[in-house]
Design a protein around this motif. Structure first.
Motif, PDB file in Angstrom:
ATOM      1  N   ASN A  61      70.223  72.369  19.158  1.00 46.74           N
ATOM      2  CA  ASN A  61      69.691  73.717  19.324  1.00 46.74           C
ATOM      3  C   ASN A  61      70.600  74.685  18.580  1.00 46.74           C
ATOM      4  O   ASN A  61      71.836  74.631  18.709  1.00 46.74           O
ATOM      5  CB  ASN A  61      69.632  74.112  20.803  1.00 46.74           C
ATOM      6  N   ALA A  62      69.998  75.553  17.801  1.00 48.91           N
ATOM      7  CA  ALA A  62      70.753  76.540  17.047  1.00 48.91           C
ATOM      8  C   ALA A  62      69.920  77.804  16.931  1.00 48.91           C
ATOM      9  O   ALA A  62      68.675  77.761  16.957  1.00 48.91           O
ATOM     10  CB  ALA A  62      71.135  76.022  15.664  1.00 48.91           C
ATOM     11  N   GLY A  63      70.596  78.959  16.815  1.00 51.68           N
ATOM     12  CA  GLY A  63      69.873  80.213  16.706  1.00 51.68           C
ATOM     13  C   GLY A  63      70.744  81.309  16.139  1.00 51.68           C
ATOM     14  O   GLY A  63      71.979  81.204  16.099  1.00 51.68           O
ATOM     15  N   THR A  64      70.098  82.371  15.690  1.00 52.78           N
ATOM     16  CA  THR A  64      70.781  83.554  15.180  1.00 52.78           C
ATOM     17  C   THR A  64      70.175  84.777  15.832  1.00 52.78           C
ATOM     18  O   THR A  64      69.013  84.766  16.275  1.00 52.78           O
ATOM     19  CB  THR A  64      70.650  83.658  13.653  1.00 52.78           C
ATOM     20  N   SER A  65      70.956  85.862  15.870  1.00 53.29           N
ATOM     21  CA  SER A  65      70.489  87.097  16.471  1.00 53.29           C
ATOM     22  C   SER A  65      70.974  88.269  15.633  1.00 53.29           C
ATOM     23  O   SER A  65      72.153  88.329  15.249  1.00 53.29           O
ATOM     24  CB  SER A  65      70.999  87.224  17.911  1.00 53.29           C
ATOM     25  N   ALA A  66      70.063  89.193  15.328  1.00 56.28           N
ATOM     26  CA  ALA A  66      70.388  90.408  14.588  1.00 56.28           C
ATOM     27  C   ALA A  66      69.662  91.576  15.252  1.00 56.28           C
ATOM     28  O   ALA A  66      68.953  91.407  16.253  1.00 56.28           O
ATOM     29  CB  ALA A  66      69.992  90.267  13.125  1.00 56.28           C
ATOM     30  N   SER A  67      69.843  92.744  14.688  1.00 60.05           N
ATOM     31  CA  SER A  67      69.243  93.925  15.310  1.00 60.05           C
ATOM     32  C   SER A  67      67.730  93.887  15.290  1.00 60.05           C
ATOM     33  O   SER A  67      67.061  94.375  16.205  1.00 60.05           O
ATOM     34  CB  SER A  67      69.756  95.192  14.601  1.00 60.05           C
ATOM     35  N   ARG A  68      67.148  93.314  14.251  1.00 58.15           N
ATOM     36  CA  ARG A  68      65.692  93.301  14.152  1.00 58.15           C
ATOM     37  C   ARG A  68      65.090  91.901  14.004  1.00 58.15           C
ATOM     38  O   ARG A  68      63.889  91.776  13.917  1.00 58.15           O
ATOM     39  CB  ARG A  68      65.252  94.163  12.959  1.00 58.15           C
ATOM     40  N   LEU A  69      65.902  90.850  13.957  1.00 62.52           N
ATOM     41  CA  LEU A  69      65.373  89.492  13.750  1.00 62.52           C
ATOM     42  C   LEU A  69      66.192  88.482  14.537  1.00 62.52           C
ATOM     43  O   LEU A  69      67.417  88.472  14.452  1.00 62.52           O
ATOM     44  CB  LEU A  69      65.400  89.131  12.259  1.00 62.52           C
ATOM     45  N   ASP A  70      65.490  87.660  15.323  1.00 59.70           N
ATOM     46  CA  ASP A  70      66.100  86.546  16.053  1.00 59.70           C
ATOM     47  C   ASP A  70      65.437  85.250  15.587  1.00 59.70           C
ATOM     48  O   ASP A  70      64.208  85.187  15.429  1.00 59.70           O
ATOM     49  CB  ASP A  70      65.913  86.691  17.563  1.00 59.70           C
ATOM     50  N   THR A  71      66.221  84.222  15.363  1.00 61.44           N
ATOM     51  CA  THR A  71      65.697  82.920  14.958  1.00 61.44           C
ATOM     52  C   THR A  71      66.278  81.835  15.846  1.00 61.44           C
ATOM     53  O   THR A  71      67.379  81.975  16.393  1.00 61.44           O
ATOM     54  CB  THR A  71      66.049  82.600  13.491  1.00 61.44           C
ATOM     55  N   GLY A  72      65.515  80.759  15.988  1.00 60.84           N
ATOM     56  CA  GLY A  72      65.974  79.620  16.761  1.00 60.84           C
ATOM     57  C   GLY A  72      65.383  78.325  16.236  1.00 60.84           C
ATOM     58  O   GLY A  72      64.244  78.297  15.752  1.00 60.84           O
ATOM     59  N   TYR A  73      66.154  77.251  16.295  1.00 60.96           N
ATOM     60  CA  TYR A  73      65.699  75.932  15.835  1.00 60.96           C
ATOM     61  C   TYR A  73      66.166  74.889  16.838  1.00 60.96           C
ATOM     62  O   TYR A  73      67.309  74.936  17.334  1.00 60.96           O
ATOM     63  CB  TYR A  73      66.273  75.604  14.456  1.00 60.96           C
ATOM     64  N   SER A  74      65.269  73.934  17.163  1.00 66.02           N
ATOM     65  CA  SER A  74      65.604  72.873  18.112  1.00 66.02           C
ATOM     66  C   SER A  74      65.034  71.555  17.624  1.00 66.02           C
ATOM     67  O   SER A  74      63.976  71.519  16.976  1.00 66.02           O
ATOM     68  CB  SER A  74      65.066  73.196  19.513  1.00 66.02           C
ATOM     69  N   ARG A  75      65.736  70.482  17.939  1.00 63.62           N
ATOM     70  CA  ARG A  75      65.284  69.142  17.590  1.00 63.62           C
ATOM     71  C   ARG A  75      65.767  68.183  18.668  1.00 63.62           C
ATOM     72  O   ARG A  75      66.898  68.307  19.170  1.00 63.62           O
ATOM     73  CB  ARG A  75      65.843  68.710  16.243  1.00 63.62           C
ATOM     74  N   SER A  76      64.896  67.224  19.021  1.00 64.28           N
ATOM     75  CA  SER A  76      65.257  66.249  20.054  1.00 64.28           C
ATOM     76  C   SER A  76      64.681  64.893  19.699  1.00 64.28           C
ATOM     77  O   SER A  76      63.596  64.793  19.115  1.00 64.28           O
ATOM     78  CB  SER A  76      64.746  66.688  21.428  1.00 64.28           C
ATOM     79  N   ARG A  77      65.386  63.837  20.049  1.00 65.40           N
ATOM     80  CA  ARG A  77      64.934  62.461  19.860  1.00 65.40           C
ATOM     81  C   ARG A  77      65.452  61.626  21.019  1.00 65.40           C
ATOM     82  O   ARG A  77      66.576  61.834  21.490  1.00 65.40           O
ATOM     83  CB  ARG A  77      65.450  61.873  18.540  1.00 65.40           C
ATOM     84  N   ASN A  78      64.622  60.681  21.488  1.00 64.43           N
ATOM     85  CA  ASN A  78      65.078  59.770  22.532  1.00 64.43           C
ATOM     86  C   ASN A  78      64.292  58.480  22.453  1.00 64.43           C
ATOM     87  O   ASN A  78      63.208  58.427  21.861  1.00 64.43           O
ATOM     88  CB  ASN A  78      64.955  60.407  23.927  1.00 64.43           C
ATOM     89  N   ALA A  79      64.837  57.440  23.034  1.00 60.34           N
ATOM     90  CA  ALA A  79      64.231  56.104  23.004  1.00 60.34           C
ATOM     91  C   ALA A  79      64.228  55.517  24.408  1.00 60.34           C
ATOM     92  O   ALA A  79      65.168  55.705  25.186  1.00 60.34           O
ATOM     93  CB  ALA A  79      64.994  55.187  22.051  1.00 60.34           C
ATOM     94  N   THR A  80      63.124  54.803  24.728  1.00 61.50           N
ATOM     95  CA  THR A  80      62.940  54.154  26.026  1.00 61.50           C
ATOM     96  C   THR A  80      62.628  52.681  25.794  1.00 61.50           C
ATOM     97  O   THR A  80      61.912  52.334  24.852  1.00 61.50           O
ATOM     98  CB  THR A  80      61.795  54.825  26.805  1.00 61.50           C
ATOM     99  N   ILE A  81      63.149  51.821  26.651  1.00 61.20           N
ATOM    100  CA  ILE A  81      62.949  50.373  26.535  1.00 61.20           C
ATOM    101  C   ILE A  81      62.089  49.899  27.697  1.00 61.20           C
ATOM    102  O   ILE A  81      62.357  50.228  28.860  1.00 61.20           O
ATOM    103  CB  ILE A  81      64.290  49.622  26.532  1.00 61.20           C
ATOM    104  N   ILE A  82      61.034  49.128  27.373  1.00 60.63           N
ATOM    105  CA  ILE A  82      60.149  48.527  28.384  1.00 60.63           C
ATOM    106  C   ILE A  82      60.323  47.014  28.309  1.00 60.63           C
ATOM    107  O   ILE A  82      60.245  46.422  27.230  1.00 60.63           O
ATOM    108  CB  ILE A  82      58.679  48.905  28.146  1.00 60.63           C
ATOM    109  N   GLY A  83      60.552  46.380  29.452  1.00 58.76           N
ATOM    110  CA  GLY A  83      60.704  44.929  29.513  1.00 58.76           C
ATOM    111  C   GLY A  83      59.583  44.287  30.316  1.00 58.76           C
ATOM    112  O   GLY A  83      59.214  44.777  31.387  1.00 58.76           O
ATOM    113  N   LEU A  84      59.005  43.221  29.786  1.00 59.74           N
ATOM    114  CA  LEU A  84      57.933  42.487  30.458  1.00 59.74           C
ATOM    115  C   LEU A  84      58.334  41.023  30.574  1.00 59.74           C
ATOM    116  O   LEU A  84      58.734  40.407  29.574  1.00 59.74           O
ATOM    117  CB  LEU A  84      56.616  42.614  29.688  1.00 59.74           C
ATOM    118  N   GLU A  85      58.198  40.472  31.766  1.00 56.99           N
ATOM    119  CA  GLU A  85      58.484  39.057  31.985  1.00 56.99           C
ATOM    120  C   GLU A  85      57.235  38.390  32.546  1.00 56.99           C
ATOM    121  O   GLU A  85      56.592  38.906  33.469  1.00 56.99           O
ATOM    122  CB  GLU A  85      59.659  38.898  32.952  1.00 56.99           C
ATOM    123  N   MET A  86      56.882  37.236  31.956  1.00 59.94           N
ATOM    124  CA  MET A  86      55.687  36.502  32.368  1.00 59.94           C
ATOM    125  C   MET A  86      56.016  35.025  32.465  1.00 59.94           C
ATOM    126  O   MET A  86      56.896  34.515  31.754  1.00 59.94           O
ATOM    127  CB  MET A  86      54.538  36.757  31.386  1.00 59.94           C
TER     128      MET A  86
END
Length: 557
Positions: A170-195
């Motif tokens: 997450n990142a952002g900037t702030s000024a008197s007349r302009l505000d900006t923001g940027y965000s990025r996310s990643r995640n991984a999940t594992i599923i296990g099946l036994e038969m």
């Protein structure tokens, strides 16, 4: 002029606001008239529809299941009854019908081989439905026979480890007349099946018949926020893109893989050969989609039409056909039916994928490469290594009949049938065709087995086993018993179109009736050769010997 306070004039904007407020209040006090919205509501029937055509649910191992079906057919595996338990998910994170996926996987491995028949019986009172209630009534009245399965499948979603790895920025900037923001996310999940695979008779799990696999699914997102001010007014702008890999498709992949492993181990066939297909590469579908989009509409149609022509769905030398041409739509519909796709007659991505997947291979660097067509979409005759691919393409899906005896038998040579013993066969065709099967006795007399009075339609789909007789039907059209000692045979002919009007009158007698004037297998084949062009049909014959019943008794003594 008298002095005093001056009353200010009311502003026009104030009066307008007061008037609008009064009108809104009066409107809210009056109920709506639904009849005035009739023209709006009548659109709901057409709007409440999907905007994308349904497609067949596939996984990375869908082709591997078909490979297993052919492998089990070649191994002449007898039909086995099988059942399965419910597959719980103790994590509660994978709400999917795992048991139904198991049934589908077993069915896809039995289209051609008849390897498995699933025994559908539910004992959970909370899950009983009309079929189960009727089953219980009929069983209690001895009006229904429930066969005991030989095997059963058990298992569970063993674990779901969420957010094993996660990354956020997450990142952002702030000024008197302009505000900006940027965000990025990643995640991984594992599923296990036994038969596991178990012996139903003893309710014991068979040692070594197990499968434990994992699959990783992930999600990611990006977002950009902009906010600015112009005088007393503010402006906000938000944009983002996200993706989440679904648990349903991931679980289907695990189930297909597990069933291939369990069935392969139990049947003792080299199942790993079916897991080495290039189509099991996770990037296969995505790469095919990129090629599909890059080739453009004209290139897509050219490739599909060339594939249909080389596989026999279109006559040789047909050339370019419009998309709405009846011949092209009919050929495309038959191809889609044979390949298990949703039959639309429209050249969509699923059809493109199925038509060309035989011409994709892994290169030396491990990436998927095209074989047999150029970037423009026009078919070419050579591959990257300079070898000719025309013959390979033409033989990608040869038109042939596969006739087999389905009686349990040793792995080596089929022993002779005893007089009066039942004979069970099955026939499959590699493409949708009109199928005609004839029985030839040891005396040379011939009769038609199918089509018959109970199954009058001669048209059959590709890779669907036609049972002769249909031992799964409570009322089969006929029973095939070994007759007089000698050599008996069944001859089947698959034709491109309905051949009945073109056959001689002697061949058009009712089924299970002796055909006059036609003797033996040679006579049947000669009749089809005289009536049809050699490119319009294929045939196959299977023979077996019949020994006298007394010979078996004397042998036992």
């Amino acid at each position: 002029m008298a002095s005093g306070t001056t009353r200010p004039k009311p502003r026009p904007g104030l009066w307008s606001g007061l008037l609008l407020t009064a009108l809104l209040a009066a409107g809210c006090a009056t109920p709506f008239d639904a009849r005035k919205d009739a023209a709006y509501h009548e659109k709901a029937g057409s709007m409440d529809r999907p905007v994308v055509r349904p497609v067949r649910s596939i996984s990375s191992f869908s082709d591997s299941l078909m490979c297993m079906d052919h492998m089990l057919r070649a191994a002449e595996l007898p039909t086995t009854l099988i059942a399965s338990k419910q597959f719980p998910d103790y994590s509660g994170k994978v709400p999917a019908a795992t048991k139904e996926m198991v049934i589908t996987a077993l069915s896809q491995m039995s289209h051609l081989s008849n390897a498995f028949r699933y025994v559908d019986y539910e004992v959970d009172i909370a899950r009983q439905d009309t079929v189960q209630n009727l089953t219980t009534i009929l069983l209690n009245n001895n009006q229904m026979q429930l066969q005991r399965p030989a095997l059963y499948v058990s298992g569970a979603v063993a674990f779901v480890d969420q957010n094993v790895i996660s990354n956020n920025l997450n990142a952002g900037t702030s000024a008197s007349r302009l505000d900006t923001g940027y965000s990025r996310s990643r995640n991984a999940t594992i599923i296990g099946l036994e038969m596991h695979l178990g012996d139903f008779r003893t309710r014991t799990l068979i040692p070594g018949m197990d499968s434990a696999n994992e699959v990783i699914i992930g999600s990611a997102g990006q977002g950009l926020d902009l906010a600015g001010r112009i005088g007393n007014y503010g402006v906000q702008f938000n944009v983002g893109r996200d993706y989440t890999l679904g648990t349903g498709g991931a679980l289907r992949t695990l189930v297909d893989l597990a069933m291939i492993e369990l069935v392969g181990k139990w049947a003792r066939v080299p199942y790993w050969q079916c897991l080495m297909l290039d189509q099991t590469n996770p990037a296969f579908q995505r790469q095919m989609r990129d090629w599909y989009d890059a080739s453009g509409f004209i290139g897509q149609i050219k490739l599909i039409q060339n594939s249909l022509e080389h596989q026999g769905y279109l006559p040789k030398g047909t050339g370019s056909l419009p998309v709405n041409n009846p011949m092209f739509r009919s050929a495309l519909a038959r191809f889609q039916a044979d390949k298990g796709l949703v039959v639309t007659g429209v050249p969509d991505f699923q059809t493109y994928d199925r038509a060309l997947r035989n011409f994709v291979a892994l290169g030396e660097d491990g990436t998927l490469q095209r074989i047999g067509w150029a970037n423009s979409g026009a078919a070419v005759a050579t591959a990257a290594d300079g070898t000719s691919k025309a013959a390979e393409w033409a033989a990608a899906d040869p038109w042939a009949i596969n006739l087999q005896i389905e009686n349990p038998q040793p792995a080596n040579e089929r022993p002779a049938f005893k007089q009066g013993e039942q004979v069970f066969l099955s026939a499959t065709v590699s493409r949708s065709s009109y199928l005609y099967c004839y029985f030839v006795g040891s005396d040379g007399n011939a009769m038609r087995l199918t089509p018959n009075a109970l199954n009058p339609n001669a048209q059959v789909s590709a890779n669907q086993a036609v049972r002769l007789p249909d031992w799964m039907s409570p009322n089969p059209a006929f029973i095939l018993d070994a007759g007089k000692p000698g050599t008996e045979a069944v001859t089947c002919a698959a034709t491109r179109d309905d051949a009945s009007p073109r056959l001689p009158a002697a061949m058009q007698v009712p089924a299970l009736t002796l055909i006059q004037g036609v003797r033996g297998t040679e006579g049947l084949l000669q009749t089809f050769e005289n009536a049809l062009d050699k490119n319009d049909y294929v045939t196959q014959t299977i023979q077996w010997k019949v020994e006298p019943a007394a010979a078996s008794n004397s042998a036992r003594k």
